[in-house]
Design a protein around this motif. Structure first.
Motif, PDB file in Angstrom:
ATOM      1  N   VAL A 129       9.523  -5.462  -9.096  1.00  0.00           N
ATOM      2  CA  VAL A 129      10.441  -6.311  -9.860  1.00  0.00           C
ATOM      3  C   VAL A 129      10.243  -7.718  -9.350  1.00  0.00           C
ATOM      4  N   ARG A 130       9.925  -8.626 -10.284  1.00  0.00           N
ATOM      5  CA  ARG A 130       9.640 -10.016  -9.926  1.00  0.00           C
ATOM      6  C   ARG A 130      10.468 -10.949 -10.783  1.00  0.00           C
ATOM      7  N   SER A 131      10.694 -12.098 -10.263  1.00  0.00           N
ATOM      8  CA  SER A 131      11.340 -13.128 -11.073  1.00  0.00           C
ATOM      9  C   SER A 131      10.310 -13.694 -12.036  1.00  0.00           C
ATOM     10  N   SER A 132      10.792 -14.174 -13.159  1.00  0.00           N
ATOM     11  CA  SER A 132       9.931 -14.876 -14.113  1.00  0.00           C
ATOM     12  C   SER A 132      10.849 -15.697 -14.997  1.00  0.00           C
ATOM     13  N   THR A 133      11.174 -16.879 -14.540  1.00  0.00           N
ATOM     14  CA  THR A 133      12.082 -17.732 -15.305  1.00  0.00           C
ATOM     15  C   THR A 133      11.290 -18.739 -16.124  1.00  0.00           C
ATOM     16  N   PRO A 134      11.884 -19.233 -17.195  1.00  0.00           N
ATOM     17  CA  PRO A 134      11.188 -20.277 -17.965  1.00  0.00           C
ATOM     18  C   PRO A 134      10.867 -21.516 -17.128  1.00  0.00           C
TER      19      PRO A 134
ATOM     20  N   ALA B 208       9.786 -19.243  -3.915  1.00  0.00           N
ATOM     21  CA  ALA B 208      11.227 -19.477  -3.879  1.00  0.00           C
ATOM     22  C   ALA B 208      12.035 -18.260  -4.309  1.00  0.00           C
ATOM     23  N   PHE B 209      11.468 -17.420  -5.148  1.00  0.00           N
ATOM     24  CA  PHE B 209      12.200 -16.267  -5.658  1.00  0.00           C
ATOM     25  C   PHE B 209      11.675 -14.977  -5.038  1.00  0.00           C
ATOM     26  N   GLU B 210      12.518 -13.957  -5.030  1.00  0.00           N
ATOM     27  CA  GLU B 210      12.147 -12.682  -4.430  1.00  0.00           C
ATOM     28  C   GLU B 210      11.312 -11.822  -5.368  1.00  0.00           C
ATOM     29  N   THR B 211      10.519 -10.977  -4.743  1.00  0.00           N
ATOM     30  CA  THR B 211       9.809  -9.899  -5.412  1.00  0.00           C
ATOM     31  C   THR B 211      10.188  -8.625  -4.683  1.00  0.00           C
ATOM     32  N   LYS B 212      10.500  -7.581  -5.410  1.00  0.00           N
ATOM     33  CA  LYS B 212      10.844  -6.292  -4.817  1.00  0.00           C
ATOM     34  C   LYS B 212       9.749  -5.289  -5.164  1.00  0.00           C
ATOM     35  N   LEU B 213       9.170  -4.679  -4.140  1.00  0.00           N
ATOM     36  CA  LEU B 213       8.104  -3.691  -4.321  1.00  0.00           C
ATOM     37  C   LEU B 213       8.642  -2.294  -4.019  1.00  0.00           C
ATOM     38  N   GLY B 214       7.980  -1.293  -4.543  1.00  0.00           N
ATOM     39  CA  GLY B 214       8.379   0.086  -4.273  1.00  0.00           C
ATOM     40  C   GLY B 214       9.692   0.463  -4.939  1.00  0.00           C
ATOM     41  N   VAL B 215       9.980  -0.155  -6.073  1.00  0.00           N
ATOM     42  CA  VAL B 215      11.244   0.074  -6.768  1.00  0.00           C
ATOM     43  C   VAL B 215      11.200   1.421  -7.487  1.00  0.00           C
ATOM     44  N   THR B 216      12.271   2.192  -7.313  1.00  0.00           N
ATOM     45  CA  THR B 216      12.422   3.480  -7.989  1.00  0.00           C
ATOM     46  C   THR B 216      13.472   3.333  -9.089  1.00  0.00           C
ATOM     47  N   THR B 217      13.634   4.372  -9.872  1.00  0.00           N
ATOM     48  CA  THR B 217      14.671   4.328 -10.903  1.00  0.00           C
ATOM     49  C   THR B 217      16.046   4.151 -10.272  1.00  0.00           C
TER      50      THR B 217
ATOM     51  N   ALA C  78      17.352  -4.074  -7.342  1.00  0.00           N
ATOM     52  CA  ALA C  78      16.182  -4.968  -7.323  1.00  0.00           C
ATOM     53  C   ALA C  78      16.334  -6.083  -8.348  1.00  0.00           C
ATOM     54  N   VAL C  79      16.813  -5.761  -9.538  1.00  0.00           N
ATOM     55  CA  VAL C  79      17.032  -6.780 -10.573  1.00  0.00           C
ATOM     56  C   VAL C  79      18.077  -7.784 -10.092  1.00  0.00           C
ATOM     57  N   ARG C  80      19.161  -7.295  -9.520  1.00  0.00           N
ATOM     58  CA  ARG C  80      20.212  -8.196  -9.020  1.00  0.00           C
ATOM     59  C   ARG C  80      19.694  -9.091  -7.892  1.00  0.00           C
ATOM     60  N   ASP C  81      18.905  -8.517  -6.975  1.00  0.00           N
ATOM     61  CA  ASP C  81      18.367  -9.301  -5.864  1.00  0.00           C
ATOM     62  C   ASP C  81      17.433 -10.402  -6.360  1.00  0.00           C
ATOM     63  N   CYS C  82      16.584 -10.079  -7.330  1.00  0.00           N
ATOM     64  CA  CYS C  82      15.684 -11.102  -7.875  1.00  0.00           C
ATOM     65  C   CYS C  82      16.471 -12.178  -8.618  1.00  0.00           C
ATOM     66  N   PHE C  83      17.480 -11.779  -9.365  1.00  0.00           N
ATOM     67  CA  PHE C  83      18.350 -12.752 -10.043  1.00  0.00           C
ATOM     68  C   PHE C  83      19.047 -13.636  -9.012  1.00  0.00           C
ATOM     69  N   ALA C  84      19.588 -13.021  -7.979  1.00  0.00           N
ATOM     70  CA  ALA C  84      20.314 -13.776  -6.942  1.00  0.00           C
ATOM     71  C   ALA C  84      19.409 -14.775  -6.225  1.00  0.00           C
ATOM     72  N   SER C  85      18.131 -14.458  -6.115  1.00  0.00           N
ATOM     73  CA  SER C  85      17.228 -15.357  -5.391  1.00  0.00           C
ATOM     74  C   SER C  85      17.086 -16.711  -6.079  1.00  0.00           C
ATOM     75  N   ALA C  86      17.434 -16.778  -7.354  1.00  0.00           N
ATOM     76  CA  ALA C  86      17.414 -18.071  -8.053  1.00  0.00           C
ATOM     77  C   ALA C  86      18.472 -19.016  -7.492  1.00  0.00           C
ATOM     78  N   PHE C  87      19.446 -18.457  -6.770  1.00  0.00           N
ATOM     79  CA  PHE C  87      20.520 -19.259  -6.199  1.00  0.00           C
ATOM     80  C   PHE C  87      20.399 -19.401  -4.686  1.00  0.00           C
ATOM     81  N   ASP C  88      19.255 -18.993  -4.149  1.00  0.00           N
ATOM     82  CA  ASP C  88      18.990 -19.144  -2.730  1.00  0.00           C
ATOM     83  C   ASP C  88      18.903 -20.624  -2.377  1.00  0.00           C
ATOM     84  N   TYR C  89      19.199 -20.945  -1.153  1.00  0.00           N
ATOM     85  CA  TYR C  89      19.182 -22.339  -0.693  1.00  0.00           C
ATOM     86  C   TYR C  89      17.834 -23.004  -0.971  1.00  0.00           C
TER      87      TYR C  89
END
Length: 175
Positions: free
Chosen positions: A122-127, A139-148, A154-165
Motif C-alpha cells: 500500500v503506497r501513497s499516490s496523491t495528485p 515523505a509518505f509511507e509505504t506499507k509492505l506485506g499487507v494482508t486482507t 495500512a490505508v489509514r497509515d499511508c493517509f496519515a503520513s500526508a500529515f506527518d511533520y
C-alpha cells in the motif's frame, strides 16, 4: 472509489478527469507502464483508491482545530508545537469513521487480494506527489506485506503520513 490499474478496461480519455487527478502520479504512472506494449505481463495486479475515497477523511481533518492552527499559524509557533499538532492529526486518522462506500470499497479490494493469493503493498499516490513542482520523495509511507486483515490499517497509515511533520514542512516550503 477504486480504480483497477492493470486492466485493459481502463481508458484514460473516457474518465471524467485526468487519471493523475483521480489517483495521483505514482498510480497513473503504473497504469501507463501496464499499458506499454511488451510490459503488461511484467506489472503485478494493481488498484488505486481514488481521491473521492479520502474526501470525507480529508474534510474532517482540515476542519479540525489542529489543522486550523497549523494552517493559520505554523510560521509563528515553535517547531515542537508543529510536530505535536502533526502527530495529533496522524492519531486522529486512525479513528476516522468509514462510510458505507469506503467499507464497500475496502471489501472489494480484499476480495481482489484473495484472488491474487499474495501479499500487497500500500503506497501513497496523491495528485500533489511526483508533480511538476514537487516530488514529496520519501515523505509518505509505504506499507509492505499487507494482508486482507491489515489492509484498512495500512490505508489509514499511508493517509496519515500526508500529515506527518516532514510532509507538512515540505508542502509548506514548496508552495
Amino acid at each position: 472509489m477504486l480504480v483497477a490499474l492493470t486492466t485493459d478496461d481502463l481508458i484514460e480519455n473516457e474518465l471524467s478527469q485526468p487519471l493523475v487527478g483521480l489517483v495521483g502520479g505514482k498510480a497513473a504512472s503504473l497504469w501507463k507502464l501496464y499499458s506499454s506494449p511488451g510490459l503488461t505481463n511484467h506489472v503485478p495486479p494493481a488498484f488505486a483508491l481514488t481521491v473521492e475515497f479520502f474526501e470525507s477523511w480529508t474534510d474532517e481533518i482540515i476542519s479540525g482545530c489542529e489543522w486550523q492552527k497549523l494552517n493559520g499559524e505554523s510560521s509563528h509557533i515553535e517547531v515542537s508545537e508543529v510536530i505535536k499538532l502533526c502527530n495529533q492529526i496522524k492519531e486522529k486518522c486512525k479513528t476516522l469513521p468509514l462510510s458505507q462506500n469506503q467499507e464497500m470499497t475496502l471489501r472489494k479490494l480484499r476480495e481482489e487480494m484473495v484472488s491474487w493469493g499474495t501479499l500487497a503493498a500500500v503506497r501513497s499516490s496523491t495528485p500533489e506527489e511526483d508533480g511538476e513542482s514537487a516530488s514529496f520523495a520519501g515523505a509518505f509511507e509505504t506499507k509492505l506485506g499487507v494482508t486482507t486483515e491489515t489492509l484498512e490499517t495500512a490505508v489509514r497509515d499511508c493517509f496519515a503520513s500526508a500529515f506527518d511533520y516532514k510532509a507538512f514542512c515540505y508542502n509548506t516550503n514548496s508552495t
